[in-house]
Write an enzyme that holds these catalytic residues in place. Sequence first.
Site, PDB file in Angstrom:
ATOM      1  N   HIS A 157       0.826  -1.210   0.000  1.00 64.35           N
ATOM      2  CA  HIS A 157       0.000   0.000   0.000  1.00 64.35           C
ATOM      3  C   HIS A 157       0.859   1.258   0.000  1.00 64.35           C
ATOM      4  O   HIS A 157       0.570   2.232  -0.704  1.00 64.35           O
ATOM      5  CB  HIS A 157      -0.902   0.023   1.247  1.00 64.35           C
ATOM      6  CG  HIS A 157      -2.214  -0.668   1.084  1.00 64.35           C
ATOM      7  ND1 HIS A 157      -2.341  -2.028   1.116  1.00 64.35           N
ATOM      8  CD2 HIS A 157      -3.464  -0.177   0.890  1.00 64.35           C
ATOM      9  CE1 HIS A 157      -3.612  -2.355   0.960  1.00 64.35           C
ATOM     10  NE2 HIS A 157      -4.325  -1.246   0.814  1.00 64.35           N
ATOM     11  N   ARG A 204      -1.719   2.296   7.140  1.00 63.60           N
ATOM     12  CA  ARG A 204      -1.403   0.891   7.366  1.00 63.60           C
ATOM     13  C   ARG A 204      -0.872   0.653   8.776  1.00 63.60           C
ATOM     14  O   ARG A 204      -1.075  -0.408   9.360  1.00 63.60           O
ATOM     15  CB  ARG A 204      -0.385   0.400   6.336  1.00 63.60           C
ATOM     16  CG  ARG A 204      -0.806   0.615   4.908  1.00 63.60           C
ATOM     17  CD  ARG A 204      -2.146   0.008   4.612  1.00 63.60           C
ATOM     18  NE  ARG A 204      -2.066  -1.429   4.427  1.00 63.60           N
ATOM     19  CZ  ARG A 204      -3.106  -2.238   4.407  1.00 63.60           C
ATOM     20  NH1 ARG A 204      -4.320  -1.753   4.586  1.00 63.60           N
ATOM     21  NH2 ARG A 204      -2.944  -3.535   4.207  1.00 63.60           N
ATOM     22  N   HIS A 211       0.907  -3.144   9.492  1.00 64.00           N
ATOM     23  CA  HIS A 211       2.299  -2.907   9.121  1.00 64.00           C
ATOM     24  C   HIS A 211       3.016  -2.158  10.238  1.00 64.00           C
ATOM     25  O   HIS A 211       2.398  -1.421  11.018  1.00 64.00           O
ATOM     26  CB  HIS A 211       2.405  -2.066   7.842  1.00 64.00           C
ATOM     27  CG  HIS A 211       2.239  -2.844   6.578  1.00 64.00           C
ATOM     28  ND1 HIS A 211       3.190  -3.734   6.119  1.00 64.00           N
ATOM     29  CD2 HIS A 211       1.241  -2.854   5.662  1.00 64.00           C
ATOM     30  CE1 HIS A 211       2.777  -4.271   4.973  1.00 64.00           C
ATOM     31  NE2 HIS A 211       1.584  -3.760   4.685  1.00 64.00           N
ATOM     32  N   ASP A 242       8.103  -0.678   7.583  1.00 67.00           N
ATOM     33  CA  ASP A 242       7.521  -1.240   6.355  1.00 67.00           C
ATOM     34  C   ASP A 242       7.062  -0.116   5.438  1.00 67.00           C
ATOM     35  O   ASP A 242       7.217  -0.194   4.205  1.00 67.00           O
ATOM     36  CB  ASP A 242       6.310  -2.119   6.679  1.00 67.00           C
ATOM     37  CG  ASP A 242       6.615  -3.262   7.616  1.00 67.00           C
ATOM     38  OD1 ASP A 242       7.781  -3.689   7.684  1.00 67.00           O
ATOM     39  OD2 ASP A 242       5.674  -3.725   8.292  1.00 67.00           O
TER      40      ASP A 242
END
Length: 261
Positions: A176, A209, A215, A219
Site C-alpha cells: 500500500h 497501514r 504494518h 515497512d
Amino acid sequence: MILRPLLGAAAVLSLAACAMLPQMRPAPADASLAAPLNPIPTELTGYLATADINGAALLGPPPAPDSPRGLGERAHYDETRSLAGSARWTQAIADNDIWAGGALKAYSCAAGKAIGVKTTPVLYRLLHRIEIDVRTIGKPAKDHYNRPRPMIGNSQPICVPREDWMKTNASYPSGHSMVGWSWGLILSELAPAKTDGLMAAGKAVGDSRVICGVHFQSDIEAGRTLASAMVARLHGEPAFQRDLATARKELAKAPALSCPA
C-alpha cells in the site's frame, strides 16, 4: 475488498466520487491490498520486469525484533490499538481499498480533478499498471525478508478483518505504501501546482497501514523508498513516457472536482 460507510462529510465525498469510479475494480497489486483476498483477473501488465530493481538489496533488512527500533515499533503498534473507532481509524479502513475506498478519492480531491476510468481513462490505466509494478518489484523483497506482520500472534484490534493470507504475506515493504507514494509522485509530476496535497494523499495511504495495525512504520518507509526508485526507473521506459505524456493532457482537460473541506 470491503468498503465501510463513512459518516458526515466523508460520506458526501464518497457518494460524489462514486460516479468517477468503475464498476469493476482492477486486480490488487498483492494480497495486502485486498480484504478479503479476492483478486480480479486483468489483461493489463506493468511496465517493469522483476530484474529491473533489486528491492531486497536496495532496502536492506527490516529492524530486528529485539533491536531498539524493533521494540519501539512493537510498542507503537500496541499504543495505536487504542485508536480503534476513532476518525483516523475510519480513514484507515477507507484507505485499505485504494480504488473504491478513500485513496483514489483523496488524490482526485487534491488534484481538483475527477480521476476515474471514464473521465481520465489513460491516467486510470497508467495508475493500474503501476499498481501491478508494485507487485513485480515489491514481492521479491517481501519474500526475501519474510517479516511477520505486527498482528500475528496476538488478538489486538486491526482495522480490517483478520484473514489467513496475513500469516504468509510478509510485512516488509508495504505494498500500500508503495502504491500510495508512487501515485503521489506521478500525479505531482502531472499537476505540479498540486504537489502538496497529492503527496499528502500518498503519505496518508502508508500511514493508514500503521494505524490499521497491519504494518510496522519501517515497512511504510521501505515502501516509499522502493516506490521512489520504481518511479525513477519507470521514466526510462518508452511505454511509460508515452502514457505519461497522454495522461498529462487528459488530466488537464478532466472535469473539475470540488470536495468538502
